[in-house]
Scaffold this motif. Structure first.
Motif, mmCIF file in Angstrom:
data_model
loop_
_atom_site.group_PDB
_atom_site.id
_atom_site.type_symbol
_atom_site.label_atom_id
_atom_site.label_comp_id
_atom_site.label_asym_id
_atom_site.label_seq_id
_atom_site.Cartn_x
_atom_site.Cartn_y
_atom_site.Cartn_z
ATOM 1 N N GLN A 20 0.820 -1.214 0.000
ATOM 2 C CA GLN A 20 0.000 0.000 0.000
ATOM 3 C C GLN A 20 0.856 1.268 0.000
ATOM 4 N N CYS A 21 1.946 1.260 0.760
ATOM 5 C CA CYS A 21 2.840 2.426 0.785
ATOM 6 C C CYS A 21 3.548 2.612 -0.554
ATOM 7 N N MET A 22 3.985 1.517 -1.150
ATOM 8 C CA MET A 22 4.640 1.610 -2.456
ATOM 9 C C MET A 22 3.650 2.148 -3.497
ATOM 10 N N ILE A 52 -1.047 -3.196 17.525
ATOM 11 C CA ILE A 52 -1.504 -2.011 16.796
ATOM 12 C C ILE A 52 -1.547 -2.336 15.308
ATOM 13 N N LYS A 53 -2.621 -1.941 14.660
ATOM 14 C CA LYS A 53 -2.720 -2.104 13.215
ATOM 15 C C LYS A 53 -2.348 -0.784 12.564
ATOM 16 N N LEU A 54 -1.201 -0.754 11.890
ATOM 17 C CA LEU A 54 -0.727 0.461 11.236
ATOM 18 C C LEU A 54 -1.414 0.667 9.901
ATOM 19 N N SER A 55 -1.707 1.916 9.575
ATOM 20 C CA SER A 55 -2.210 2.275 8.254
ATOM 21 C C SER A 55 -1.084 2.981 7.496
ATOM 22 N N VAL A 56 -1.303 3.202 6.226
ATOM 23 C CA VAL A 56 -0.337 3.960 5.430
ATOM 24 C C VAL A 56 -0.131 5.340 6.043
ATOM 25 N N LEU A 59 2.137 5.138 9.144
ATOM 26 C CA LEU A 59 3.541 4.938 8.800
ATOM 27 C C LEU A 59 4.147 6.214 8.236
ATOM 28 N N LEU A 60 3.419 6.879 7.360
ATOM 29 C CA LEU A 60 3.950 8.080 6.721
ATOM 30 C C LEU A 60 3.994 9.277 7.663
ATOM 31 N N ALA A 61 3.309 9.202 8.806
ATOM 32 C CA ALA A 61 3.424 10.244 9.824
ATOM 33 C C ALA A 61 4.727 10.096 10.610
ATOM 34 N N ILE A 62 5.312 8.901 10.556
ATOM 35 C CA ILE A 62 6.544 8.629 11.297
ATOM 36 C C ILE A 62 7.770 8.673 10.377
ATOM 37 N N TYR A 63 7.655 8.094 9.186
ATOM 38 C CA TYR A 63 8.759 8.022 8.217
ATOM 39 C C TYR A 63 8.283 8.505 6.858
ATOM 40 N N TYR A 64 9.226 8.963 6.052
ATOM 41 C CA TYR A 64 8.913 9.372 4.686
ATOM 42 C C TYR A 64 10.003 8.856 3.744
ATOM 43 N N PRO A 65 9.640 8.557 2.491
ATOM 44 C CA PRO A 65 10.649 8.090 1.542
ATOM 45 C C PRO A 65 11.422 9.272 0.966
ATOM 46 N N GLN A 66 12.702 9.063 0.777
ATOM 47 C CA GLN A 66 13.530 10.098 0.160
ATOM 48 C C GLN A 66 14.469 9.430 -0.826
ATOM 49 N N GLU A 67 14.594 10.044 -1.997
ATOM 50 C CA GLU A 67 15.458 9.500 -3.029
ATOM 51 C C GLU A 67 16.913 9.620 -2.615
ATOM 52 N N ASN A 68 17.683 8.596 -2.913
ATOM 53 C CA ASN A 68 19.106 8.584 -2.615
ATOM 54 C C ASN A 68 19.825 9.522 -3.576
ATOM 55 N N ARG A 81 10.998 14.426 12.094
ATOM 56 C CA ARG A 81 11.661 15.032 13.244
ATOM 57 C C ARG A 81 11.233 14.394 14.563
ATOM 58 N N LYS A 82 12.220 13.892 15.289
ATOM 59 C CA LYS A 82 12.050 13.303 16.624
ATOM 60 C C LYS A 82 11.068 12.139 16.661
ATOM 61 N N LYS A 83 10.941 11.413 15.543
ATOM 62 C CA LYS A 83 9.997 10.303 15.514
ATOM 63 C C LYS A 83 10.652 8.991 15.104
ATOM 64 N N GLN A 84 11.954 8.884 15.263
ATOM 65 C CA GLN A 84 12.623 7.649 14.875
ATOM 66 C C GLN A 84 12.202 6.514 15.801
ATOM 67 N N VAL A 85 11.666 5.447 15.224
ATOM 68 C CA VAL A 85 11.190 4.301 15.987
ATOM 69 C C VAL A 85 12.139 3.125 15.822
ATOM 70 N N VAL A 86 12.619 2.925 14.615
ATOM 71 C CA VAL A 86 13.539 1.825 14.325
ATOM 72 C C VAL A 86 14.950 2.333 14.555
ATOM 73 N N GLY A 87 15.748 1.577 15.339
ATOM 74 C CA GLY A 87 17.085 2.012 15.739
ATOM 75 C C GLY A 87 18.135 1.949 14.652
ATOM 76 N N GLU A 88 19.384 1.897 15.074
ATOM 77 C CA GLU A 88 20.521 1.925 14.156
ATOM 78 C C GLU A 88 20.483 0.779 13.155
ATOM 79 N N MET A 89 21.013 1.081 11.963
ATOM 80 C CA MET A 89 21.078 0.085 10.903
ATOM 81 C C MET A 89 22.453 0.120 10.262
ATOM 82 N N LYS A 90 22.675 -0.822 9.389
ATOM 83 C CA LYS A 90 23.941 -0.886 8.666
ATOM 84 C C LYS A 90 24.165 0.397 7.881
#
Length: 127
Positions: A20-22, A52-56, A59-68, A81-90
């Protein structure tokens, strides 16, 4: 479909929220960079554990897609801003685009949304 997504924890059928997000952003799943997939899967797991059942929109209120900036046409998910839920990644997954496969878009691969978005992804054309 890039094989690294399954190393990140993706399973079939694909999560409806991912599809749905894609669709919302009119992106094909292979345009999503591995850390973007990790964000999606992390949020889906955390929401499931919390009941919790997340909707699109959620999710988009917490994260947004950005082109590399270095790899045009590829996207990752960034916290608002100040809404990071998923921690550190590679920092990097080198050569992640080199290993991929094609799969049928059907009930087994994307569940009940099998016919919903396929036309938006288009077809391969010879350049």
């Amino acid at each position: 479909m890039c094989t690294i997504y399954f190393e990140c924890g993706l399973r079939l059928p694909l999560p409806p929220l991912l599809i749905q997000c894609m669709h919302h952003y009119q992106l094909a799943i292979p345009q999503l960079m591995p850390n973007g997939m990790r964000v999606f899967l992390g949020l889906i797991v955390l929401a499931g554990e919390a009941g919790i059942k997340l909707s699109v929109d959620d999710l988009l209120a917490i994260y947004y897609p950005q082109e590399n900036s270095k790899d045009k046409g590829r996207y990752s998910m960034y916290p608002r801003r100040k809404k990071q839920v998923v921690g550190e990644m590679k920092n990097a997954d080198r050569y992640w685009q080199d290993h991929y496969f094609f799969m049928h878009v059907n009930e087994k691969s994307i569940g009940g949304l099998a016919n919903a978005f396929y036309p938006l992804w288009g077809t391969l054309r010879k350049c």
